[in-house]
Each structure stands twice: as C-alpha cells, then as structure tokens.
Scaffold this motif. Structure first.
Motif, PDB file in Angstrom:
ATOM      1  N   ARG A   1       3.126 -30.330   3.581  1.00 13.26           N
ATOM      2  CA  ARG A   1       3.369 -29.651   2.302  1.00 13.26           C
ATOM      3  C   ARG A   1       3.320 -28.128   2.440  1.00 13.26           C
ATOM      4  NH1 ARG A   1       3.495 -32.046  -3.329  1.00 13.26           N
ATOM      5  NH2 ARG A   1       3.901 -30.211  -4.558  1.00 13.26           N
ATOM      6  N   LYS A   2       2.517 -27.664   3.408  1.00 15.06           N
ATOM      7  CA  LYS A   2       2.384 -26.204   3.586  1.00 15.06           C
ATOM      8  C   LYS A   2       3.717 -25.571   4.033  1.00 15.06           C
ATOM      9  CE  LYS A   2       0.302 -27.099   8.144  1.00 15.06           C
ATOM     10  NZ  LYS A   2       0.368 -28.559   8.066  1.00 15.06           N
ATOM     11  N   MET A   3       4.659 -26.376   4.473  1.00 15.40           N
ATOM     12  CA  MET A   3       5.966 -25.829   4.888  1.00 15.40           C
ATOM     13  C   MET A   3       6.909 -25.628   3.703  1.00 15.40           C
ATOM     14  SD  MET A   3       6.727 -27.995   8.335  1.00 15.40           S
ATOM     15  CE  MET A   3       5.419 -28.235   9.551  1.00 15.40           C
ATOM     16  N   LEU A   4       6.464 -26.006   2.503  1.00 17.45           N
ATOM     17  CA  LEU A   4       7.324 -25.913   1.319  1.00 17.45           C
ATOM     18  C   LEU A   4       7.180 -24.551   0.657  1.00 17.45           C
ATOM     19  CD1 LEU A   4       9.133 -27.752  -0.524  1.00 17.45           C
ATOM     20  CD2 LEU A   4       7.081 -28.122  -1.913  1.00 17.45           C
ATOM     21  N   ARG A   5       8.305 -23.964   0.244  1.00 21.93           N
ATOM     22  CA  ARG A   5       8.263 -22.704  -0.525  1.00 21.93           C
ATOM     23  C   ARG A   5       8.779 -23.005  -1.924  1.00 21.93           C
ATOM     24  NH1 ARG A   5       9.055 -18.459   4.011  1.00 21.93           N
ATOM     25  NH2 ARG A   5       9.303 -16.947   2.355  1.00 21.93           N
ATOM     26  N   GLU A   6       7.992 -22.620  -2.920  1.00 18.01           N
ATOM     27  CA  GLU A   6       8.346 -22.983  -4.296  1.00 18.01           C
ATOM     28  C   GLU A   6       8.645 -21.742  -5.121  1.00 18.01           C
ATOM     29  OE1 GLU A   6       6.512 -26.574  -5.887  1.00 18.01           O
ATOM     30  OE2 GLU A   6       4.928 -26.313  -4.410  1.00 18.01           O
ATOM     31  N   ASP A   7       9.535 -20.892  -4.593  1.00 18.58           N
ATOM     32  CA  ASP A   7       9.817 -19.656  -5.327  1.00 18.58           C
ATOM     33  C   ASP A   7      11.170 -19.658  -6.030  1.00 18.58           C
ATOM     34  OD1 ASP A   7      10.819 -19.662  -2.780  1.00 18.58           O
ATOM     35  OD2 ASP A   7       9.572 -17.992  -2.085  1.00 18.58           O
ATOM     36  N   GLY A   8      11.808 -20.837  -6.120  1.00 14.17           N
ATOM     37  CA  GLY A   8      13.058 -20.944  -6.880  1.00 14.17           C
ATOM     38  C   GLY A   8      14.233 -20.291  -6.177  1.00 14.17           C
ATOM     39  N   SER A   9      15.375 -20.296  -6.872  1.00 15.82           N
ATOM     40  CA  SER A   9      16.568 -19.646  -6.310  1.00 15.82           C
ATOM     41  C   SER A   9      17.162 -18.721  -7.362  1.00 15.82           C
ATOM     42  CB  SER A   9      17.602 -20.700  -5.926  1.00 15.82           C
ATOM     43  OG  SER A   9      18.082 -21.339  -7.088  1.00 15.82           O
ATOM     44  N   LEU A  10      17.986 -17.807  -6.901  1.00 14.15           N
ATOM     45  CA  LEU A  10      18.649 -16.856  -7.795  1.00 14.15           C
ATOM     46  C   LEU A  10      20.139 -16.856  -7.474  1.00 14.15           C
ATOM     47  CD1 LEU A  10      18.337 -14.634  -9.966  1.00 14.15           C
ATOM     48  CD2 LEU A  10      17.930 -13.007  -8.113  1.00 14.15           C
ATOM     49  N   GLU A  11      20.935 -17.378  -8.413  1.00 16.70           N
ATOM     50  CA  GLU A  11      22.394 -17.372  -8.223  1.00 16.70           C
ATOM     51  C   GLU A  11      22.957 -16.094  -8.828  1.00 16.70           C
ATOM     52  OE1 GLU A  11      24.102 -21.142  -8.650  1.00 16.70           O
ATOM     53  OE2 GLU A  11      26.167 -20.415  -8.614  1.00 16.70           O
ATOM     54  N   LEU A  12      23.865 -15.454  -8.120  1.00 17.38           N
ATOM     55  CA  LEU A  12      24.275 -14.102  -8.517  1.00 17.38           C
ATOM     56  C   LEU A  12      25.756 -14.024  -8.838  1.00 17.38           C
ATOM     57  CD1 LEU A  12      22.001 -12.653  -5.813  1.00 17.38           C
ATOM     58  CD2 LEU A  12      21.829 -12.023  -8.233  1.00 17.38           C
ATOM     59  N   TYR A  13      26.086 -13.212  -9.854  1.00 15.48           N
ATOM     60  CA  TYR A  13      27.468 -13.090 -10.319  1.00 15.48           C
ATOM     61  C   TYR A  13      27.872 -11.615 -10.356  1.00 15.48           C
ATOM     62  CZ  TYR A  13      25.673 -17.460 -12.166  1.00 15.48           C
ATOM     63  OH  TYR A  13      25.045 -18.667 -12.298  1.00 15.48           O
ATOM     64  N   GLU A  14      29.132 -11.396  -9.969  1.00 12.67           N
ATOM     65  CA  GLU A  14      29.670 -10.032 -10.033  1.00 12.67           C
ATOM     66  C   GLU A  14      30.366  -9.855 -11.379  1.00 12.67           C
ATOM     67  OE1 GLU A  14      31.587 -10.860  -6.165  1.00 12.67           O
ATOM     68  OE2 GLU A  14      31.486  -8.674  -5.954  1.00 12.67           O
ATOM     69  N   GLY A  15      29.624  -9.456 -12.356  1.00 18.51           N
ATOM     70  CA  GLY A  15      30.224  -9.153 -13.652  1.00 18.51           C
ATOM     71  C   GLY A  15      30.160 -10.316 -14.629  1.00 18.51           C
ATOM     72  N   ARG A  16      30.418  -9.956 -15.888  1.00 17.24           N
ATOM     73  CA  ARG A  16      30.285 -10.905 -16.994  1.00 17.24           C
ATOM     74  C   ARG A  16      31.263 -12.072 -16.867  1.00 17.24           C
ATOM     75  NH1 ARG A  16      27.486 -10.514 -21.412  1.00 17.24           N
ATOM     76  NH2 ARG A  16      26.924  -8.360 -21.001  1.00 17.24           N
ATOM     77  N   GLU A  17      32.460 -11.775 -16.351  1.00 19.39           N
ATOM     78  CA  GLU A  17      33.478 -12.834 -16.302  1.00 19.39           C
ATOM     79  C   GLU A  17      33.045 -13.971 -15.361  1.00 19.39           C
ATOM     80  OE1 GLU A  17      38.055 -13.265 -15.085  1.00 19.39           O
ATOM     81  OE2 GLU A  17      37.471 -11.241 -15.714  1.00 19.39           O
ATOM     82  N   GLU A  18      32.555 -13.610 -14.194  1.00 20.58           N
ATOM     83  CA  GLU A  18      32.107 -14.648 -13.256  1.00 20.58           C
ATOM     84  C   GLU A  18      30.910 -15.403 -13.844  1.00 20.58           C
ATOM     85  OE1 GLU A  18      30.977 -13.376  -9.280  1.00 20.58           O
ATOM     86  OE2 GLU A  18      30.637 -15.462  -8.684  1.00 20.58           O
ATOM     87  N   PHE A  19      30.017 -14.671 -14.492  1.00 20.84           N
ATOM     88  CA  PHE A  19      28.857 -15.316 -15.128  1.00 20.84           C
ATOM     89  C   PHE A  19      29.322 -16.325 -16.180  1.00 20.84           C
ATOM     90  CE2 PHE A  19      25.896 -15.002 -18.844  1.00 20.84           C
ATOM     91  CZ  PHE A  19      24.942 -15.869 -18.330  1.00 20.84           C
ATOM     92  N   ARG A  20      30.267 -15.881 -17.031  1.00 22.96           N
ATOM     93  CA  ARG A  20      30.767 -16.778 -18.099  1.00 22.96           C
ATOM     94  C   ARG A  20      31.394 -18.029 -17.499  1.00 22.96           C
ATOM     95  NH1 ARG A  20      32.959 -12.684 -22.173  1.00 22.96           N
ATOM     96  NH2 ARG A  20      31.138 -12.348 -23.497  1.00 22.96           N
ATOM     97  N   ALA A  21      32.119 -17.859 -16.411  1.00 23.94           N
ATOM     98  CA  ALA A  21      32.784 -19.016 -15.795  1.00 23.94           C
ATOM     99  C   ALA A  21      31.763 -20.037 -15.278  1.00 23.94           C
ATOM    100  CB  ALA A  21      33.686 -18.537 -14.653  1.00 23.94           C
ATOM    101  N   SER A  22      30.552 -19.581 -15.023  1.00 22.74           N
ATOM    102  CA  SER A  22      29.531 -20.510 -14.503  1.00 22.74           C
ATOM    103  C   SER A  22      28.864 -21.316 -15.627  1.00 22.74           C
ATOM    104  CB  SER A  22      28.442 -19.730 -13.750  1.00 22.74           C
ATOM    105  OG  SER A  22      27.545 -19.106 -14.669  1.00 22.74           O
ATOM    106  N   LEU A  23      29.036 -20.893 -16.883  1.00 21.29           N
ATOM    107  CA  LEU A  23      28.249 -21.479 -17.972  1.00 21.29           C
ATOM    108  C   LEU A  23      28.486 -22.981 -18.199  1.00 21.29           C
ATOM    109  CD1 LEU A  23      28.153 -18.497 -20.510  1.00 21.29           C
ATOM    110  CD2 LEU A  23      26.364 -19.292 -18.938  1.00 21.29           C
ATOM    111  N   PRO A  24      29.741 -23.460 -18.130  1.00 22.94           N
ATOM    112  CA  PRO A  24      29.911 -24.914 -18.319  1.00 22.94           C
ATOM    113  C   PRO A  24      29.096 -25.731 -17.308  1.00 22.94           C
ATOM    114  CG  PRO A  24      32.029 -23.781 -18.409  1.00 22.94           C
ATOM    115  CD  PRO A  24      31.022 -22.760 -17.989  1.00 22.94           C
ATOM    116  N   GLY A  25      29.027 -25.264 -16.080  1.00 24.94           N
ATOM    117  CA  GLY A  25      28.242 -25.959 -15.054  1.00 24.94           C
ATOM    118  C   GLY A  25      26.763 -25.987 -15.410  1.00 24.94           C
ATOM    119  N   TRP A  26      26.256 -24.873 -15.971  1.00 25.16           N
ATOM    120  CA  TRP A  26      24.844 -24.839 -16.367  1.00 25.16           C
ATOM    121  C   TRP A  26      24.602 -25.749 -17.566  1.00 25.16           C
ATOM    122  CZ3 TRP A  26      21.751 -23.617 -12.789  1.00 25.16           C
ATOM    123  CH2 TRP A  26      22.135 -22.674 -11.825  1.00 25.16           C
TER     124      TRP A  26
END
Ligand SMILES: Cc1cc2nc3c(=O)[nH]c(=O)nc-3n(C[C@H](O)[C@H](O)[C@H](O)COP(=O)(O)OP(=O)(O)OC[C@H]3O[C@@H](n4cnc5c(N)ncnc54)[C@H](O)[C@@H]3O)c2cc1C
Length: 417
Positions: free
Chosen positions: A133-158
């Motif tokens: 268990r000590k080999m596990l890292r529980e710090d989450g992930s951060l998905e990144l978008y270049e601008g509002r348009e790319e972010f908006r396109a990701s919303l249906p998936g979320w």
C-alpha cells in the motif's frame, strides 16, 4: 522427453498475469507462470503508473475521433498509423469506429464502470494484503485544457462520468495554479479528479506483487511459448528452447501477443497494439504535484518514486516495427513548452505495446475450444488499473465460483457477429 506436468499455467508475467497468479495462489492453487522476458519486464514495467478508475469512456468517444484529422496530420503527433500497416488495421478501425456509436457506447461505458468499481476495490484490498500500500500515491490527477473551447468540448464526457458517481472539480485561475504551479498560461482550465491514483513505480510494484505470489505458492519459468495445443482434457505448451510443459488448465495473459494463443483455441479476437512511448527523467526535472493529463496532446506527466515520466501517444503499427523514439522526444519537447523550466536532460526512452480491443473492454473469459483455457488480456490503456480485478475474475472462473461481476461484456466470443 517427458513433459513437465502442472495443474495450472499462466502465459505472461505482465501485471495481468501476476495478478492472476496472486489470486490463484491465494485460493490454494500453485500456478506456474511462463514468460520469455522475466517478471514485469515488458509493457507493464514502464507505463504511466495510473490507477485510472474514473477512465470509463471508450477511447472511440474520448475525443480521439474528434481530434483525428488534426492528430493524423502531425507525423509525430498523438496518433499515428504507418501507411503500410493501414490495410491490415482497417477491420479493427471499423470496429473501433462502431464502438463509438451511440447504441454501443452506453453499454460499453456501463461495463467499463462496473469493472472499474471492482478494480478499485480489488486493488485496495490487494495492496493491503501484499503489504504494498505504501507504493500508492493518492494525490489525484489534473486534466488540462488550452482555452475555454477545449474545456467546453470536454464537458459532455464529464457529465457521463458524473452519472457514474465519479467525483471531479473544474478549476481555473488561482485554484488551478495551486494544483500545479509553473504551468504555461496557455492552459487556462483544468479538471481535478481526486479519486485518481498512481503507483510509485509500476515495475517495482509488479515485482513486489510477484514476491507475494511466490510466497503464496506461485512459481516462475523463463521461456518463450511457441505452441499450444489441446491434449485430452489438458493443454501442451511447446517451448522455443525445446521441451514441453503439460497442464490441466491454462490462462493466456500474454498482453499484445495473446490473440496468437487464442486462435489456437478457436477464437479469432481482433487484438491490435497501440504502441506508446515515454521518457523517464530524474526527479528534480520539475516540481510535479500530481499526474498531469494533456489530453488534447495525448500525453501525461507522472511523478514517480525518484523520477518523472512523460509520455503517451498511440502508434497503431503492429508488433514488428522497430520503435521510433522521435515520438518520445516530440512529447518531451511539448512538455518543456507546457511546463517552462522543465529540465529535459538525462532521460531514458521507452516503448510499450498496449494490447487493445476495438471496444476498449478487455477479454476475460473461457476459450471456445476448452473450458480449461481462460483468457485475460486486451486491457489497452488500462491494464495496470484493471489487473487486480482481472486476477479476481479469472480466479472465480477457474475455481468455478460465481464471478464477482457478470462476465458477458468481456466475453472472448463477443466479436463473432
Ligand atoms: C505508454 C504507456 C502508458 C500506459 N499507461 C498506463 C497507465 O497509466 N495505467 C494503466 O492502467 N495502463 C497503462 N498502460 C497500459 C498497460 O501498461 C497495459 O495495459 C498492461 O501493461 C498490459 O499488461 P499485460 O500483463 O496484459 O501485458 P504485458 O505487460 O505486455 O505482459 C505480457 C507478457 O507476456 C509475455 N509473452 C507474450 N507472448 C509470450 C510467449 N509466446 N511466451 C512467453 N511469454 C510471452 C511477454 O513477455 C510479457 O511479459 C500504458 C501503456 C503504455 C504503452
């Protein structure tokens, strides 16, 4: 020469074969694992280390089709298909495209989400049982978008992920900068997924789990299996070095090579390989706070124990071509632009073979030719994530227990139509 005889043999000591061995040994069997390279030495050794439990969308929907024209126009971009390989790949591509159509997509997402729930429960329990268990890292992930348009396109998936109870938080401005300081300002939006986990080093974890499996009764033999054939109610394996191994039951967990084995037991499985690349840098190359996902560019940056790994990409180029490490370098150059100040020296380049089925679901089930032959392969981008669940399901199957989840969506025979 008399064949060595075993109750159960697993071909393949990648993370899937290892987890099958763990579960079978824990249930009192003494599996022999055969691998040409060693334990956790190939694709399972160098991947991006993510336990991506929230990754439930089939690849065909995840933006791959949307981004296809842009990606294919860049020879070192996130997706490439060598022209000479295209005719061979075409039937797989047609199935891949069909898997993204609305009617199949819903069923596929449901099946993936079910497997992911089991994956998380089985990994957490296995890490505890094996003392890793000590080999596990529980710090989450951060998905990144270049601008509002790319972010908006990701919303249906979320929105789809939200339906399956997956937690996430969209961030911009100061909260985004706090999650990963030093990002290029071109990344204006992000999505933080707290339940995403990574492991310190997939190779080290694989070897530690193997040590646990060995203690429970599993054994290893280094050999290449050149042939497999039914023999009465058992199976005979022919080894490249000469000699044979006989077993009553067989599990094929040979990653991207598994369809060659399945064919001998009557199953034509459309397994292709999505080759992927990365570079592993020294730990002081950048202060990476958690796994960063640049999905528009098809790569991730992962903080490992004592290293940083930058890579991804998909090369649908089969099993024979030599690696093209210009792909690793192209991603590294992009990472330097996206994380200004990243020290790109002293890296180690690597390529691995994702074993991929067109509907992004693995094959977990019995062969057509014999109830004594089981398959555990085809996990594509998610083999580390789903290995512990696969081991559990294979052990259920082999022991004749009720499987922890309905196996129909992962059936080897689902490609017959
Ligand atoms: C760049 C990249 C990044 C990735 N990142 C992630 C990630 O972050 N999270 C995640 O979940 N997944 C990730 N993956 C996918 C993951 O690595 C694979 O799905 C997983 O490693 C497959 O495991 P496996 O045990 O099925 O196959 P493998 O690891 O390929 O093991 C199969 C084994 O079978 C052996 N073998 C094959 N044929 C024979 C034979 N005839 N005789 C003897 N031995 C044989 C091979 O030697 C090999 O060791 C990534 C993959 C790549 C390429």
């Amino acid at each position: 020469m008399t064949a060595q005889s075993h109750d159960i043999v697993i071909i393949g000591a990648g993370i899937v074969g290892i987890c099958c061995a763990v579960h079978l040994a824990e249930r009192g069997l003494r599996p022999l694992v055969v691998d040409r390279s060693g334990v956790c030495e190939e694709t399972s050794s160098g991947n991006a280390a993510a336990l991506a439990f929230s990754d439930v969308l089939p690849l065909a929907q995840k933006g791959m089709l949307r981004n296809l024209p842009r990606w294919l126009s860049d020879p070192l971009g996130p997706l490439s298909i060598p022209p000479a390989y295209l005719p061979r790949l075409l039937p797989w591509l047609v199935r891949f495209w069909r898997a993204g159509l609305a009617d199949r997509r819903e069923a596929s997402i449901g099946a993936q989400a079910t497997l992911m729930r089991l994956a998380e429960a089985e990994w957490m329990a296995l890490l505890d049982r094996s003392g890793t268990r000590k080999m596990l890292r529980e710090d989450g992930s951060l998905e990144l978008y270049e601008g509002r348009e790319e972010f908006r396109a990701s919303l249906p998936g979320w929105a789809v992920r939200a339906r399956f109870g997956i937690a996430f938080e969209h961030v911009e401005g100061a909260p985004l900068a706090a999650l990963q300081p030093g990002l290029s300002p071109q990344f204006t939006h992000g999505t933080f997924v707290p339940g995403w986990k990574t492991v310190g080093d997939p190779r080290v974890l694989g070897k530690a789990l193997w040590a646990y499996a060995e203690k429970a009764g599993a054994t290893f033999r280094r050999a290449r299996v050149d042939g497999t054939a039914l023999d009465g109610d058992g199976v005979v394996l022919t080894l490249a070095e000469g000699g044979t191994v006989r077993c009553r039951r067989l599990v094929a967990a040979a990653g991207a090579w598994s369809h060659h084995i399945a064919r001998r037991f009557g199953d034509a499985i459309p397994l292709e390989t999505e080759r992927g690349y990365n570079t592993t840098l020294p730990p002081d190359a950048f202060d990476i706070r958690r796994q960063l996902i640049f999905s528009g560019h098809g790569f991730v940056v992962t903080p490992l124990d004592g290293a940083i790994r930058i890579g991804g990409a998909v090369e649908l180029g089969g099993l024979e071509r030599p690696p093209n490490f210009a792909r690793s370098r192209a991603m590294l150059a992009k990472a330097q632009r996206f994380l200004p100040g990243l020290a790109a020296q002293g890296g180690r380049e690597w390529m691995g073979y994702r074993p991929s089925l067109p509907d992004s679901l693995p094959v977990i089930g019995r062969s057509s030719g014999s109830a004594n032959v089981a398959y555990a392969f085809g996990h594509g981008h998610l083999g580390l994530t789903q290995a512990a669940a696969t081991g559990r399901l294979i052990a259920d199957l082999v022991m004749g227990d009720n499987p922890a989840t309905d196996l129909k969506p992962y059936s080897p025979q689902r490609f017959r139509a």
